[in-house]
Motif scaffolding. Structure first.
Motif: not given
Length: 114
Positions: A3-20
């Motif tokens: 769930r923490c990783v999902i939250s990080i992924r969402q934050w990154m998406k909001t800030n136009m970043l991508k989790l590889n």
């Protein structure tokens, strides 16, 4: 943790970043006395199952699960020795000034300068 990783992924998406997902590493920092069996076998990140590592590299620093930096110091020492040895091999072709410059560059700027 997932769930923490999902939250990080969402934050990154909001800030136009991508989790590889393929290059993501998990490092669980714990005391040396902590039991190994308490660690998760793997964590789902996107479409990839990622298993926790004993060490991970971030911005050129190798962290280990005990935060001792032992592996990082070993890597730095090995690399510095390699470059000093290389300078020693070409030393006979260099005058004292150029040798001094090379060693100075290695110490001050790191092995990327050589």
């Amino acid at each position: 943790m997932e769930r923490c990783v999902i939250s990080i992924r969402q934050w990154m998406k909001t800030n136009m970043l991508k989790l590889n997902d393929d290059n993501t590493e998990i490092l669980i920092i714990r005391q040396k006395s902590a039991h190994q069996h308490l660690l998760p076998e793997s964590v789902r990140i996107g479409n990839t199952n990622v298993t926790p590592n004993t060490h991970a590299r971030n911005l050129g620093v190798t962290f280990d699960c005990n935060m001792s930096l032992e592996r990082h110091v070993t890597n730095i020492s090995r690399t510095a020795y390699y470059h000093l040895h290389s300078i020693g091999r070409i030393r006979r072709y260099l005058d004292q000034g150029h040798t001094k410059q090379l060693v100075h560059a290695l110490v001050i700027f790191g092995w990327g300068a050589i």
